[in-house]
Motif scaffolding. Structure first.
Motif, PDB file in Angstrom:
ATOM      1  N   GLU A  72       3.876   6.762  -0.310  1.00 40.69           N
ATOM      2  CA  GLU A  72       3.289   6.365  -1.595  1.00 40.69           C
ATOM      3  C   GLU A  72       3.602   7.465  -2.598  1.00 40.69           C
ATOM      4  O   GLU A  72       3.273   8.637  -2.370  1.00 40.69           O
ATOM      5  CB  GLU A  72       1.780   6.165  -1.481  1.00 40.69           C
TER       6      GLU A  72
ATOM      7  N   GLU B 117      -6.469   1.830   2.408  1.00 36.07           N
ATOM      8  CA  GLU B 117      -6.528   1.066   3.654  1.00 36.07           C
ATOM      9  C   GLU B 117      -5.227   1.178   4.437  1.00 36.07           C
ATOM     10  O   GLU B 117      -5.229   1.298   5.666  1.00 36.07           O
ATOM     11  CB  GLU B 117      -6.853  -0.405   3.360  1.00 36.07           C
ATOM     12  N   ALA B 118      -4.088   1.154   3.720  1.00 32.51           N
ATOM     13  CA  ALA B 118      -2.801   1.338   4.390  1.00 32.51           C
ATOM     14  C   ALA B 118      -2.726   2.723   5.016  1.00 32.51           C
ATOM     15  O   ALA B 118      -2.235   2.897   6.145  1.00 32.51           O
ATOM     16  CB  ALA B 118      -1.662   1.133   3.401  1.00 32.51           C
TER      17      ALA B 118
ATOM     18  N   ASN C 220      -6.361  -0.563  -1.757  1.00 31.73           N
ATOM     19  CA  ASN C 220      -5.330  -1.112  -0.892  1.00 31.73           C
ATOM     20  C   ASN C 220      -4.467  -0.006  -0.284  1.00 31.73           C
ATOM     21  O   ASN C 220      -4.113  -0.039   0.913  1.00 31.73           O
ATOM     22  CB  ASN C 220      -4.455  -2.085  -1.683  1.00 31.73           C
ATOM     23  N   GLU C 221      -4.134   0.995  -1.092  1.00 32.38           N
ATOM     24  CA  GLU C 221      -3.343   2.123  -0.605  1.00 32.38           C
ATOM     25  C   GLU C 221      -4.127   2.947   0.402  1.00 32.38           C
ATOM     26  O   GLU C 221      -3.575   3.430   1.409  1.00 32.38           O
ATOM     27  CB  GLU C 221      -2.902   2.989  -1.787  1.00 32.38           C
TER      28      GLU C 221
ATOM     29  N   GLY D 106       0.806  -1.218   0.000  1.00 26.74           N
ATOM     30  CA  GLY D 106       0.000   0.000   0.000  1.00 26.74           C
ATOM     31  C   GLY D 106       0.832   1.258   0.000  1.00 26.74           C
ATOM     32  O   GLY D 106       0.296   2.366   0.083  1.00 26.74           O
TER      33      GLY D 106
END
Length: 318
Positions: A242, A260-261, A257-258, A223
């Protein structure tokens, strides 16, 4: 001054043919041709003008800038030749329009019908010309569907087959999609490599500088792309980065997914927004956003907008 409107209509089939005959007989000036047809057929000049314009559009005649008319149609069966040109012209017109369901088989499966209400070019009276030359036929004026002339059914069916087999231009082929993904991946790698170098420069005095590294290749599901330190005194990774590169449009995609991270890491999660056009400029500074979940999803920052690229549907087990 010409004030003819296309909606004023066209002349009957016989006058179409007469116009070509007059040009072939030597009347080449458009103004003279219009006046001659007007007097001979006793019809409005507007319709005469529109008929000549229709003949020009389908390629039956040519009109130079100075108003000189010529034709390549010979004396034999000019009506048949004009009919063919009209079919060719109308199919080209349909090629340039978005997909519409114009045609359907007749009840017996042998004939072909066309939806009169969906025919393009109604404002320019194109469908009228198709009726005049028996390309389409109708029983009553208000019919919703017209019949395609029997001798032209193979021509229209061939066009329909070709249209159904063609790929819409607005869709990517698999090769196009792969190429776009490769280009996006390469651009992302450029931004990520630059961000890693910039991050190491920011922490140049850190004792564990070699631990500032990219993990996207080893852990694609993390993520985030880079693990780093918030400052020179931190001895355990506490900045998770990121990287989002952009060029012509200031935008980026943020995967679920990113997100959620970012939700999990909150203040330890950072977005580095990299303008790839400026990374070679001395002193360039990227835009850094800490805790982007709060920044984007809680605060609704001015100047940004969010657009969904897709929806995921999940059904519970039955």
């Amino acid at each position: 001054m010409n004030v003819a409107r296309r909606s004023d209509g066209l002349l009957p089939r016989a006058v179409f043919v007469q116009a070509v005959d007059l040009i072939r007989d030597g009347i080449e000036d458009r103004a003279t041709l219009t006046e001659t047809l007007h007097l001979a057929a006793a019809v409005a000049r507007n319709r005469t003008h529109n008929t000549i314009e229709m003949l020009r559009e389908i390629g039956a005649i040519a009109v130079t800038d100075d108003g000189r008319c010529t034709t390549s149609i010979g004396p034999a069966e000019p009506a048949t030749y004009i009919r063919k040109l009209l079919v060719d012209f109308y199919l080209r017109l349909l090629d340039d329009l978005p997909s519409i369901s114009l045609f359907q088989l007749d009840h017996d499966g042998c004939g072909l019908k066309v939806s009169a209400t969906q025919l393009p070019g109604r404002g320019a009276c194109y469908p009228y010309a198709l009726l005049e030359f028996d390309i389409f036929k109708r029983q009553e004026v208000g019919d919703s569907f017209w019949t395609v002339a029997e001798d032209l059914i193979p021509r229209f069916m061939t066009w329909l087959s070709r249209t159904n087999l063609s790929t819409p231009e607005r869709l990517f082929s698999l090769a196009d999609l792969k190429a776009a993904n490769l280009a996006r991946e390469a651009a992302g790698r450029v931004a990520e490599d630059w961000a890693l170098a910039w991050e190491r420069s920011r922490l140049a005095s850190h004792p564990f500088l070699e631990s500032v590294r990219s993990i996207s290749d080893d852990n694609a599901g993390a993520g985030f792309d880079i693990i780093s330190f918030d400052g020179p005194r931190a001895l355990s990774h506490d900045r998770f980065i990121e990287v989002k590169g952009y060029a012509d449009e200031f935008s980026f995609f943020w995967s679920s997914n990113e997100i959620e991270a970012a939700r999990s890491l909150r203040m330890r999660y950072w977005l580095y927004l990299i303008d790839r056009r400026r990374i070679s400029a001395p002193g360039y500074q990227p835009e850094l956003i800490q805790d982007p979940v709060s920044y984007f999803l809680d605060r609704d920052p001015i100047g940004w907008s969010v657009s969904a690229q897709g929806l995921k549907f999940t059904r519970a087990a039955m």
